[in-house]
Motif scaffolding. Structure first.
Motif, short mmCIF file in Angstrom:
data_model
loop_
_atom_site.label_atom_id
_atom_site.label_comp_id
_atom_site.label_asym_id
_atom_site.label_seq_id
_atom_site.Cartn_x
_atom_site.Cartn_y
_atom_site.Cartn_z
N SER A 1 2.15 37.68 28.19
CA SER A 1 2.88 36.43 28.69
C SER A 1 2.86 35.19 27.51
CB SER A 1 2.00 35.66 29.88
OG SER A 1 0.69 35.38 29.50
N GLU B 1 6.04 36.48 25.29
CA GLU B 1 6.93 35.94 26.25
C GLU B 1 7.33 34.74 25.91
OE1 GLU B 1 9.17 36.17 30.87
OE2 GLU B 1 6.85 36.46 30.57
N MET C 1 3.27 25.92 33.13
CA MET C 1 2.81 27.40 32.68
C MET C 1 1.10 26.96 33.10
SD MET C 1 4.75 29.45 32.39
CE MET C 1 3.96 30.60 31.40
N ARG D 1 -1.25 29.02 35.44
CA ARG D 1 -2.24 29.78 34.90
C ARG D 1 -3.55 29.51 35.45
NH1 ARG D 1 -4.41 29.82 28.77
NH2 ARG D 1 -5.71 31.36 29.03
#
Length: 147
Positions: free
Chosen positions: A9, A12, A71, A75
């Motif tokens: 991740s 990415e 994000m 998370r």
């Protein structure tokens, strides 16, 4: 999430920040290194619609901070509950725990450094003690014997 599970991740996100060119470069390097890697990246780019998007990656320049905040919330499982007091408490608790984790990691680092220093000092003391006990067998005494 463990470091091993988190790196895809992070990779990415890193590629998304650099745009479509970075994805294409990664795919070409994947083909050069080992062709199934390049093929997997190509399939992922097509499946996730990164190959044919108009903008530079998923992140628009003006939306970068909002995406990073989103994000972080995903998370840590921080989805708004609708209760602002609870959400504020949860955010404060997460910040406090992150701060405590940083302090604990700093403590562990200091502990490892002090242990390493103690082991090194012990090594030097053992070496000095051995040099006092056997004065003719050290590096200076080798080769000084008669033939």
């Amino acid at each position: 999430m463990s470091t091993i599970a988190a790196w895809p991740s992070r990779a990415e996100l890193w590629l998304d920040q650099r745009g479509k060119g970075a994805w294409i470069a990664a795919m070409v390097l994947g083909f050069i290194a080992f062709w199934p890697i390049g093929l997997a990246l190509l399939a992922y780019m097509i499946w996730s619609k990164r190959m044919f998007s108009k903008c530079q990656g998923r992140l628009a320049r003006h939306d970068h901070h909002a995406h990073m905040n989103d994000m972080r919330m995903r998370r840590y499982g921080f989805r708004p509950s609708g209760n602002s007091a609870f959400d504020a408490y949860k955010a404060d608790t997460i910040d406090r725990l992150e701060h405590e984790q940083d302090e604990f990691e700093a403590f562990l680092k200091r502990l490892r450094e002090s242990k390493d220093k103690a082991e090194f000092d012990e090594y030097l003391n053992d070496r000095a003690r051995a040099a006092k006990e056997a004065p003719g067998e050290g590096p200076e005494g080798e080769g000084s014997g008669k033939y």
